[in-house]
Design a protein around this motif. Structure first.
Motif, PDB file in Angstrom:
ATOM      1  N   GLU A  50       0.678  -1.053   0.409  1.00  0.00           N
ATOM      2  CA  GLU A  50      -0.215   0.440   0.212  1.00  0.00           C
ATOM      3  C   GLU A  50       0.516   1.225   0.051  1.00  0.00           C
ATOM      4  O   GLU A  50       2.278   1.337   0.499  1.00  0.00           O
ATOM      5  CB  GLU A  50      -0.900  -0.149   1.232  1.00  0.00           C
ATOM      6  CG  GLU A  50      -1.553  -1.828   0.616  1.00  0.00           C
ATOM      7  CD  GLU A  50      -2.990  -0.640   0.179  1.00  0.00           C
ATOM      8  OE1 GLU A  50      -3.307   1.015  -0.332  1.00  0.00           O
ATOM      9  OE2 GLU A  50      -3.759  -1.544  -0.037  1.00  0.00           O
ATOM     10  N   ARG A  51       0.816   2.190  -1.034  1.00  0.00           N
ATOM     11  CA  ARG A  51       1.566   3.123  -1.030  1.00  0.00           C
ATOM     12  C   ARG A  51       0.291   4.526  -0.291  1.00  0.00           C
ATOM     13  O   ARG A  51      -0.841   4.639  -0.557  1.00  0.00           O
ATOM     14  CB  ARG A  51       2.002   3.764  -2.107  1.00  0.00           C
ATOM     15  CG  ARG A  51       2.769   2.980  -3.307  1.00  0.00           C
ATOM     16  CD  ARG A  51       2.975   2.990  -4.198  1.00  0.00           C
ATOM     17  NE  ARG A  51       4.285   4.118  -4.443  1.00  0.00           N
ATOM     18  CZ  ARG A  51       3.970   5.193  -5.298  1.00  0.00           C
ATOM     19  NH1 ARG A  51       3.784   4.599  -6.356  1.00  0.00           N
ATOM     20  NH2 ARG A  51       5.000   6.238  -5.555  1.00  0.00           N
ATOM     21  N   VAL A  52       1.139   5.731   0.206  1.00  0.00           N
ATOM     22  CA  VAL A  52       0.157   6.748   0.520  1.00  0.00           C
ATOM     23  C   VAL A  52       0.605   8.307  -0.092  1.00  0.00           C
ATOM     24  O   VAL A  52       1.614   7.965  -1.119  1.00  0.00           O
ATOM     25  CB  VAL A  52       0.596   6.768   2.254  1.00  0.00           C
ATOM     26  CG1 VAL A  52      -0.291   5.557   2.869  1.00  0.00           C
ATOM     27  CG2 VAL A  52       2.037   6.714   2.684  1.00  0.00           C
ATOM     28  N   LEU A  53      -0.102   9.084   0.432  1.00  0.00           N
ATOM     29  CA  LEU A  53       0.119  10.323  -0.207  1.00  0.00           C
ATOM     30  C   LEU A  53       1.174  11.091  -0.664  1.00  0.00           C
ATOM     31  O   LEU A  53       1.939  11.546  -0.861  1.00  0.00           O
ATOM     32  CB  LEU A  53      -0.850  11.353   0.190  1.00  0.00           C
ATOM     33  CG  LEU A  53      -1.455  12.482  -0.495  1.00  0.00           C
ATOM     34  CD1 LEU A  53      -1.818  12.860  -1.252  1.00  0.00           C
ATOM     35  CD2 LEU A  53      -2.506  13.198   0.853  1.00  0.00           C
ATOM     36  N   PRO A  54       2.329  11.300   1.089  1.00  0.00           N
ATOM     37  CA  PRO A  54       3.363  11.839   1.178  1.00  0.00           C
ATOM     38  C   PRO A  54       4.102  10.764   0.448  1.00  0.00           C
ATOM     39  O   PRO A  54       5.515  11.698  -0.285  1.00  0.00           O
ATOM     40  CB  PRO A  54       3.526  11.475   2.519  1.00  0.00           C
ATOM     41  CG  PRO A  54       2.822  10.617   2.879  1.00  0.00           C
ATOM     42  CD  PRO A  54       1.773  10.675   2.485  1.00  0.00           C
ATOM     43  N   ASP A  55       4.095   9.308   0.495  1.00  0.00           N
ATOM     44  CA  ASP A  55       5.243   8.831  -0.543  1.00  0.00           C
ATOM     45  C   ASP A  55       4.792   9.106  -2.272  1.00  0.00           C
ATOM     46  O   ASP A  55       5.781   9.366  -2.988  1.00  0.00           O
ATOM     47  CB  ASP A  55       4.572   7.028  -0.578  1.00  0.00           C
ATOM     48  CG  ASP A  55       5.837   6.567  -1.906  1.00  0.00           C
ATOM     49  OD1 ASP A  55       7.006   6.369  -1.331  1.00  0.00           O
ATOM     50  OD2 ASP A  55       5.037   5.664  -1.994  1.00  0.00           O
ATOM     51  N   TYR A  56       4.212   9.263  -2.314  1.00  0.00           N
ATOM     52  CA  TYR A  56       3.279   9.553  -4.377  1.00  0.00           C
ATOM     53  C   TYR A  56       4.604  11.046  -4.372  1.00  0.00           C
ATOM     54  O   TYR A  56       4.630  11.511  -5.580  1.00  0.00           O
ATOM     55  CB  TYR A  56       2.117   9.982  -4.294  1.00  0.00           C
ATOM     56  CG  TYR A  56       1.518   8.106  -4.530  1.00  0.00           C
ATOM     57  CD1 TYR A  56       1.622   7.904  -5.622  1.00  0.00           C
ATOM     58  CD2 TYR A  56       0.781   7.767  -3.464  1.00  0.00           C
ATOM     59  CE1 TYR A  56       1.383   6.092  -6.257  1.00  0.00           C
ATOM     60  CE2 TYR A  56      -0.275   6.394  -4.123  1.00  0.00           C
ATOM     61  CZ  TYR A  56       0.888   5.941  -5.175  1.00  0.00           C
ATOM     62  OH  TYR A  56      -0.112   4.972  -5.727  1.00  0.00           O
ATOM     63  N   LEU A  57       3.936  11.892  -3.285  1.00  0.00           N
ATOM     64  CA  LEU A  57       4.324  13.271  -3.595  1.00  0.00           C
ATOM     65  C   LEU A  57       6.331  14.263  -3.252  1.00  0.00           C
ATOM     66  O   LEU A  57       6.519  14.378  -4.281  1.00  0.00           O
ATOM     67  CB  LEU A  57       3.508  14.569  -2.518  1.00  0.00           C
ATOM     68  CG  LEU A  57       2.127  14.405  -2.477  1.00  0.00           C
ATOM     69  CD1 LEU A  57       1.450  15.492  -1.798  1.00  0.00           C
ATOM     70  CD2 LEU A  57       1.278  14.588  -3.696  1.00  0.00           C
ATOM     71  N   SER A  58       6.786  12.704  -2.721  1.00  0.00           N
ATOM     72  CA  SER A  58       7.941  12.449  -2.339  1.00  0.00           C
ATOM     73  C   SER A  58       8.517  11.896  -3.586  1.00  0.00           C
ATOM     74  O   SER A  58       9.285  12.614  -4.414  1.00  0.00           O
ATOM     75  CB  SER A  58       8.644  12.245  -1.165  1.00  0.00           C
ATOM     76  OG  SER A  58      10.102  11.874  -0.985  1.00  0.00           O
ATOM     77  N   GLU A  59       8.494  11.333  -4.313  1.00  0.00           N
ATOM     78  CA  GLU A  59       8.642  10.321  -5.675  1.00  0.00           C
ATOM     79  C   GLU A  59       8.507  11.412  -6.645  1.00  0.00           C
ATOM     80  O   GLU A  59       8.821  11.607  -7.793  1.00  0.00           O
ATOM     81  CB  GLU A  59       8.065   9.336  -5.968  1.00  0.00           C
ATOM     82  CG  GLU A  59       8.526   8.303  -6.892  1.00  0.00           C
ATOM     83  CD  GLU A  59       7.420   7.041  -7.092  1.00  0.00           C
ATOM     84  OE1 GLU A  59       6.844   7.112  -7.999  1.00  0.00           O
ATOM     85  OE2 GLU A  59       8.331   6.457  -6.769  1.00  0.00           O
ATOM     86  N   ALA A  60       7.089  12.635  -6.849  1.00  0.00           N
ATOM     87  CA  ALA A  60       7.279  13.379  -7.326  1.00  0.00           C
ATOM     88  C   ALA A  60       7.811  14.605  -7.688  1.00  0.00           C
ATOM     89  O   ALA A  60       7.961  15.930  -8.232  1.00  0.00           O
ATOM     90  CB  ALA A  60       5.711  14.089  -8.009  1.00  0.00           C
TER      91      ALA A  60
END
Length: 459
Positions: A82-92
């Protein structure tokens, strides 16, 4: 549109208890925030409890989809992968920060934050009392210090979590920590519309007001810090909470006072002043924030971005089909309380899957002044398996119409909708009762693999 900074301010157990929602509460900074952006009047959460609802906000999925069917400190965890919002944003390319509390996992490294500004976070070996350190005024000051000290060439995402309005242990029960705050006289508060006007409920409501004022002060500090740093125009500020008030018939229940939640969004020049009355779920907030940050929204989530409803500018927003119903539920809290519910503009259908008291009270509510006023009444009668309410004529959900033949068609239609949703989202209740997460310690044939996943300790 240039991607904005995103500041997500969230608190405990607030519901919509703010002046901008018509409540007799002094919340001037939040009221101004609402007037300068979008206020959502019918925003609902996926669960009337903390961790499962917060998990939906951060994943865009329902608790039984992501594995978080109970409280994080009760050994429930997000499923593997499961991936979460800060993980997606950090990657971006976002610089991601965690201030104050999080109650999604006991393994904070799973959340993907670049910086965690917490001395004592909730972990696998820390008690939930660490949350009590995350008082709004202190957490907001820490955020302000970060802004004044920082160089923010990259866009940043900040999760700013306030402890209030969670109850604390006091006087042999749970209250709102009145000695720390400055609550009004109970005689001066406006009674809660969904509960009788009784002394214990008034006393607790006064304590609640003291905490709400602290939340408003904290929000004011965050907004002032953005202004002082010259970042107001470049920042989307979102304010919300995870479920309704910690009172009977609210927290722990799928009645509207349990699943309603404030949702305010401000981004000057991009989000006009507006009031939205569409049905919105907090699984949709996840998708919306990703789209605003120009991050592809995963296909395998239950939420849908509503950016096109409220955001102007040159964003290429995806089409949004307004919901005609929202879903919510609960499985485990401090007790087994399996409920699933569907709400439309007019109707609420609730399905209860166990032998339960008429109204379930979480431990903090049961042992509160308000809970003492009502627990004998609520625990002296069994809850029906099926509840149906006409929200138009009965907004406080008092008259159960499930057994009235005049409403057979409505009941069966909503039942079919609920069962279809449960099947589509892989709800384990379709297969029977959900075992507690410590089943391996209970079952005499331990080791059969029926307990939840194990997550390795943080290194």
């Amino acid at each position: 549109m240039t991607v904005p900074n995103v500041v997500l301010i969230h608190c405990h157990d607030l519901g919509k208890y703010l002046g901008c929602y018509g409540v007799d509460a002094e919340t001037p900074r939040l009221d101004v925030l609402a007037s300068e952006g979008a206020r959502f009047d019918r925003h609902f959460v996926t669960a009337p409890q903390c961790s499962p609802s917060r998990g939906s906000l951060l994943t865009g999925t329902f608790p039984h989809e992501n594995g978080l069917m109970g409280l994080a400190h009760g050994n429930w965890e997000l499923g593997p992968g499961e991936r979460v919002l800060p993980d997606y944003l950090s990657e971006a390319g976002y610089e991601t920060h965690l201030f104050g509390l999080q109650h999604v996992t006991r393994h904070p490294s799973r959340l993907g934050y670049d910086r965690i500004h917490i001395d004592d976070a909730l972990t696998h070996d820390a008690p939930t009392s660490v949350h009590e350190q995350a008082r709004a005024r202190n957490v907001a000051d820490e955020f302000a210090t970060m802004l004044s000290d920082g160089d923010h060439d990259d866009p940043f995402f900040a999760s700013v979590g306030f402890f209030e309005c969670h109850r604390v242990e006091e006087n042999g029960g749970f209250g709102f920590d009145a000695e720390r705050y400055d609550p009004p006289d109970p005689e001066d508060v406006e009674p809660l519309s969904f509960l009788p006007d009784l002394p214990g409920i008034r006393a607790d409501t006064a304590g609640l007001v003291g905490m709400v004022e602290a939340i408003d002060d904290g929000v004011g500090t965050v907004l002032d810090a953005l202004e002082d740093a010259g970042l107001t125009e470049e920042t989307l500020v979102v304010f919300t909470t995870e479920h309704g008030l910690a009172f009977p018939r609210a927290k722990g229940c799928c009645y509207d006072p349990g699943i309603e939640a404030a949702l305010l969004m401000r981004h000057p020049g991009v989000v006009d002043s507006q009031v939205r009355d569409e049905l919105v779920s907090n699984v949709d907030v996840f998708a919306t924030l990703l789209e605003v940050a120009d991050v592809p929204v995963p296909d395998d989530i239950s939420g849908e971005s509503f950016a096109s409803l409220v955001f102007d500018g040159d964003g290429d927003w995806s089409a949004y089909e307004p919901r005609d119903r929202i879903f919510a539920g609960m499985t485990w809290h401090d007790r087994y309380n399996p409920i699933r519910a569907v709400r439309t503009d007019r109707w609420k259908y609730v399905r209860n899957f166990w032998h339960l008291p008429l109204v379930y009270l979480t431990t903090d509510v049961y042992t509160s002044d308000a809970g003492r006023e009502l627990r004998e009444e609520y625990y002296g009668e069994q809850r029906p398996y099926v509840e149906l309410y006409d929200l138009e004529s009965d907004p406080h959900e008092r008259e159960n119409l499930a057994d009235d033949p005049a409403f057979d068609d409505v009941r069966e239609r909503l039942r079919d909708d609920l069962v279809e949703w449960m099947a589509e989202t892989g709800d384990p209740l379709c297969e029977g009762p959900v075992l507690p997460n410590d089943w391996a310690e209970i079952d005499v044939s331990a080791g059969d693999g029926r307990h939840n996943i194990d997550v390795p300790d943080d290194e």
